[in-house]
Design a protein around this motif. Sequence first.
Motif, short mmCIF file in Angstrom:
data_model
loop_
_atom_site.label_atom_id
_atom_site.label_comp_id
_atom_site.label_asym_id
_atom_site.label_seq_id
_atom_site.Cartn_x
_atom_site.Cartn_y
_atom_site.Cartn_z
N VAL A 69 -11.01 33.79 -4.76
CA VAL A 69 -10.79 33.21 -6.06
C VAL A 69 -10.28 34.08 -7.01
CG1 VAL A 69 -12.15 30.99 -5.78
CG2 VAL A 69 -13.01 33.10 -6.60
N THR A 89 -13.32 29.36 -1.07
CA THR A 89 -13.14 28.65 -2.51
C THR A 89 -14.07 29.25 -3.63
OG1 THR A 89 -14.72 26.93 -1.80
CG2 THR A 89 -12.36 26.45 -1.13
N GLY A 90 -14.74 30.47 -3.14
CA GLY A 90 -15.89 30.76 -4.05
C GLY A 90 -17.32 30.51 -3.75
N MET A 91 -17.53 29.82 -2.80
CA MET A 91 -18.78 29.27 -2.67
C MET A 91 -19.70 30.29 -2.03
SD MET A 91 -19.30 25.57 -0.77
CE MET A 91 -20.13 26.36 0.65
N CYS A 92 -19.30 31.29 -1.24
CA CYS A 92 -20.27 31.97 -0.24
C CYS A 92 -20.55 33.39 -0.86
CB CYS A 92 -19.90 32.05 0.94
SG CYS A 92 -18.68 33.06 1.74
#
Lengths: 461, 297
Positions: free
Chosen positions: B247, B228-231
């Motif tokens: 993403v 989801t673009g977090m890591c």
Amino acid sequence: MEGMTKVPVREQDAKVRATNFEEVCLGYNEEEAVEEAKRCLNCKNPLCVNGCPVAIDIPAFIGKVKERAFEEAYQIISEASALPAVCGRVCPQESQCEGKCIRGIKGEPVSIGKLERFVADWARENGIKPKKAEKMNGHRVAVIGSGPAGLTCAGDLAKMGYEVTIFEALHDAGGVLSYGIPEFRLPKNAVVAAEVENVKSLGVKIETNVVIGKSTTIDQLIEEEGFEAVFIGSGAGLPKFMGIPGEQANGVFSANEFLTRNNLMKAFMEEYDTPISRGKKVVVVGGGNVAMDAARTALRLGAEVHVVYRRSEAELPARVEEVHHAKEEGIIFDLLQNPTEILVDENGWVKGIRVIKMELGEPDESGRRRPVEIPGSEYEIEADTVIMSLGTSPNPLISSTTKGLETNRWKCIVATEEDGATSKAGVFAGGDAVTGAATVILAMGAGKAAAKGIDAYLSKS
Amino acid sequence: MYPIVKKEVLADKIFLMEVKAERCAKACLPGQFVIVKLDEKGERIPLTICDYDREAGTVTIVIQAVGASTERMLRNIDTIEAFQDFAGPLGCPSELCREEALEETKKKRIVFIAGGLGTAPVYPQVKWMHEHGVDVDVIIGSRTKDLLFYIDEMKKVAKNCYVCTDDGSFGFHGVGTAQLQALYDEGVTYDQCVAIGPMIMMKFVCLLTKELKLSTIVSMNPIMVDGTGMCGACRLVVGGEVKFACVDGPEFDGHLVDFEQAMRRMQQYKTEEGRAMLALEEGDTHHGGCGHCGGDK
């Protein structure tokens, strides 16, 4: 002089804990808690309460601890806070409640955080649950994100009788409490999962694996699924990088990746499938709480760890307690230094980092003295792993897929501080999604304010 | 839990699962992917969507056993009844499979090149094209005959479906790029190529299509954790800029992707993954010697 210092809290020995993921701070037992509670002066005008973003009635709960009425103490706290076992562990009390404590003028403030933790842990161990709403009011609210803001907002709304569903993108609830803060500071099963269960016991439903903006949208939740209001507490999930040469090399990770692998995916435990890079010599870039968490995790995975930070110790954004614990455990602080390049070997792996020394100049807009490069002072630090911990920014997945939701130039959702209202009717927001990366308790404060805002909005319509 | 309603071994180490995941089945589009997690101890595994049935509420994925979690799925395929977690759809839908751009797409002569497991993500795009009245050609390449799958399904939706194997055990003898070159040599030309498969294959397709001046879209499948673009684990350099495949992609202009770096980043967890695999394969009998696990100390 008597009463001038806190009852000391027991901790795991630094040498021992540096090799395990068990909780560092062991907390007070009953006797210690009662002893510490006696130090509270029960001020008529309690400044500590003003210092608390969720305004817990601190003297009242401490009074109950003094009387050994721990269950009553718990109910007083849980009127204001949905996550006391978390806050007692990770709040920056020194700059909030304890920072305002009158005791702190001449001696040490009352150890409010440790007392809160004791009460919450006691309640959990004795099966005490927060009080549920007597009847439901028939209104449905969707909460996006199950981190501190979302859990608080959902818990408060449920207590008022709302039917609340939380949508969580990851597979476990808790947000940063699950993926970000490590086990040794915040145990996942014992504390986080139990606090989440408490929120569920109020009637809140949690649907995991739903990525709002992809699996469905806020507009669809309102138009197709019958939610009358929505709270966005989606956090600040996007990692920042420095943009220096070598940053795409193998062995360079965002703190988010490193911590998510370790905490959410439990890579530190052999029986879990997810791998993690166990470096031998790790450089963590940054000086916040997340940097401390990454550094202390890397240390526990067996590495020698250096924290590289561009200002001096006084400006470290991390909590004093975290820095102190990190030093005790053997983290090496390379202060007043800033990376200029990541050095890469012929196979594309990190072999070191080039840094330049800094000195502090005039204060900048944040009020902290601006670090200035010292010309010609560059040198190299050997390393096989570099962890970038430079802060995070909000994820645009939601703002880009919701019609009429205003954001500012940092991609943060624009919402009022008093009630969390956004530019879109019926949609509220709070926590890091609005402020950019901040603390657990500030997010909780925003979740609380938004719950009130949503209640006012739905009572009107 | 997300019940598995159909499972099938398609080829050596390659298996298909049709999973009940209503939200995802309702929202997904060709080109997007999902993240699955088998059980508590499993990894989060990104997999491109192979097919979906909005009415039945199911999503079909094709998996190759390459790591500890996927090996465990294959080994226990007869007894596994559900995934603990199934998140999606993730990533951006394919640029070509957009109703708004249909008129433009119809004017183009499009060729898809699928390598290995790439047949799975190519299929829903070709099917979408077929359902929207766009004729496209497909080249399916594989190392050998036993690794081929979905040939009949693909033939039903593609105008021409060229199958090739590296060892000549089935169809055209040679790799996908050789088949494309052969078509060009016969005078066939295209306006758009979509190549999906192992990174090394996409790299070679792009080298050829640059020469042929054939615009090429690739679907990148780097290491991911959250999707989801977090890591930031999936970061790639595309046209000199850092992009997150989860993403910003997974599809990118293949002529701008830095494949060398992307392939190098795939090696990042090789030794750790290898350890997890060894522990699984050898169980309690593994007592070191691999040089990594420390079991001999």
